[in-house]
Design a protein around this motif. Structure first.
Motif, PDB file in Angstrom:
ATOM      1  N   ILE A  22       9.390   5.235 -32.253  1.00 34.05           N
ATOM      2  CA  ILE A  22       9.467   4.067 -31.695  1.00 34.05           C
ATOM      3  C   ILE A  22       9.052   3.888 -30.245  1.00 34.05           C
ATOM      4  O   ILE A  22       8.182   3.223 -29.869  1.00 34.05           O
ATOM      5  CB  ILE A  22      10.634   3.329 -31.941  1.00 34.05           C
ATOM      6  N   VAL A  23       9.665   4.974 -29.392  1.00 32.58           N
ATOM      7  CA  VAL A  23       9.291   4.925 -27.979  1.00 32.58           C
ATOM      8  C   VAL A  23       7.933   5.402 -27.936  1.00 32.58           C
ATOM      9  O   VAL A  23       7.092   4.818 -26.972  1.00 32.58           O
ATOM     10  CB  VAL A  23      10.435   5.713 -27.280  1.00 32.58           C
ATOM     11  N   ILE A  25       5.272   4.577 -29.851  1.00 31.83           N
ATOM     12  CA  ILE A  25       4.650   3.588 -30.115  1.00 31.83           C
ATOM     13  C   ILE A  25       4.439   2.474 -28.969  1.00 31.83           C
ATOM     14  O   ILE A  25       3.520   2.101 -28.827  1.00 31.83           O
ATOM     15  CB  ILE A  25       4.949   2.952 -31.396  1.00 31.83           C
ATOM     16  N   VAL A  26       5.610   2.112 -28.500  1.00 29.24           N
ATOM     17  CA  VAL A  26       5.830   1.092 -27.164  1.00 29.24           C
ATOM     18  C   VAL A  26       5.037   1.510 -26.339  1.00 29.24           C
ATOM     19  O   VAL A  26       4.413   0.957 -25.594  1.00 29.24           O
ATOM     20  CB  VAL A  26       7.511   0.923 -27.184  1.00 29.24           C
ATOM     21  N   ALA A  27       5.266   2.917 -25.939  1.00 32.73           N
ATOM     22  CA  ALA A  27       4.526   3.588 -24.818  1.00 32.73           C
ATOM     23  C   ALA A  27       2.975   3.249 -25.155  1.00 32.73           C
ATOM     24  O   ALA A  27       2.268   3.046 -24.194  1.00 32.73           O
ATOM     25  CB  ALA A  27       4.807   4.819 -24.647  1.00 32.73           C
ATOM     26  N   SER A  29       1.519   1.372 -26.656  1.00 35.16           N
ATOM     27  CA  SER A  29       1.277  -0.098 -26.733  1.00 35.16           C
ATOM     28  C   SER A  29       0.933  -0.593 -25.310  1.00 35.16           C
ATOM     29  O   SER A  29       0.133  -1.296 -24.869  1.00 35.16           O
ATOM     30  CB  SER A  29       2.091  -1.014 -27.312  1.00 35.16           C
ATOM     31  N   LEU A  30       1.993  -0.105 -24.238  1.00 30.32           N
ATOM     32  CA  LEU A  30       1.873  -0.571 -22.851  1.00 30.32           C
ATOM     33  C   LEU A  30       0.495   0.245 -22.466  1.00 30.32           C
ATOM     34  O   LEU A  30      -0.008  -0.734 -21.600  1.00 30.32           O
ATOM     35  CB  LEU A  30       3.131   0.250 -22.357  1.00 30.32           C
ATOM     36  N   TRP A  32      -2.248   0.898 -23.717  1.00 32.11           N
ATOM     37  CA  TRP A  32      -3.354   0.129 -24.252  1.00 32.11           C
ATOM     38  C   TRP A  32      -3.480  -1.160 -23.844  1.00 32.11           C
ATOM     39  O   TRP A  32      -4.667  -1.452 -23.284  1.00 32.11           O
ATOM     40  CB  TRP A  32      -3.224  -0.022 -25.827  1.00 32.11           C
ATOM     41  N   ASN A  33      -2.366  -1.935 -23.733  1.00 29.79           N
ATOM     42  CA  ASN A  33      -2.522  -3.066 -22.980  1.00 29.79           C
ATOM     43  C   ASN A  33      -3.006  -3.020 -21.254  1.00 29.79           C
ATOM     44  O   ASN A  33      -3.655  -4.089 -20.963  1.00 29.79           O
ATOM     45  CB  ASN A  33      -1.163  -4.068 -23.006  1.00 29.79           C
TER      46      ASN A  33
END
Length: 186
Positions: A22-23, A25-27, A29-30, A32-33
């Motif tokens: 999960i960490v 994936i969140v990283a 995502s950050l 990529w954004n």
């Protein structure tokens, strides 16, 4: 002691692995954004680097001929500026003239006088298809009254599309100008 805890409890290991996924994936995502947010700027710098890389051999050639590096680079960019400006100066008036010509041709081709001259031919074609003379005349009359309005809409759409095209071209030219400025400093 924590290693023993993970060895003894399998559910805790699975939970820790899921937490790490999960960490990650969140990283991702950050990251990529952030790339999406600054993508245009990154692209401008990348293109500037490519231009600087491509023009470096010309700069080296001019330096071998005895020009200082600053003067050689300035001459290259001055030549690019002259070529791009000349292209813009030559292209914009002809594009404007073509759009005006297109608008006038659409308006004149679908004007009320031209539509009235087509009416008899269309009526004859409709009568050959099996319509009565009265039905053919009423159909042609209703269509011929609407065609000038359609011509006006088509003309407006053509001018709007051409305006949007010119705006897009100017945006690309501005971005290219920014690339050239950045590559000059690279």
């Amino acid at each position: 002691m924590p290693r023993d805890l993970l060895d003894r409890h399998r559910a805790l290991r699975v939970l820790l692995a899921l937490l790490l996924v999960i960490v990650a994936i969140v990283a991702a995502s950050l990251v990529w954004n952030t790339l999406v947010l600054f993508g245009d700027v990154i692209l401008l710098f990348f293109l500037a680097w490519i231009v600087a890389f491509a023009l470096e051999p010309v700069s080296i050639l001019l330096q071998r001929r005895g020009l200082p590096r600053t003067l050689a680079v300035a001459l290259i960019y001055l030549a690019l500026l002259v070529v791009v400006s000349g292209g813009i100066v030559l292209a914009v008036p002809s594009i404007v003239d073509e759009v005006r010509l297109l608008a006038s041709e659409i308006t004149s081709a679908l004007s009320a006088t031209n539509v009235n001259s087509w009416n008899t031919g269309i009526e004859n074609a409709l009568r050959h298809l099996g319509l009565s003379q009265k039905n053919a005349q009423s159909l042609v009359a209703s269509l011929s009254s609407q065609i000038p309005g359609w011509a006006q809409v088509a003309t407006t759409n053509a001018v709007n599309t051409a305006t949007q095209l010119v705006t897009s071209i100017l945006t690309v030219l501005f971005d290219a100008f920014l690339v050239l400025i950045l590559s000059f400093y690279m």
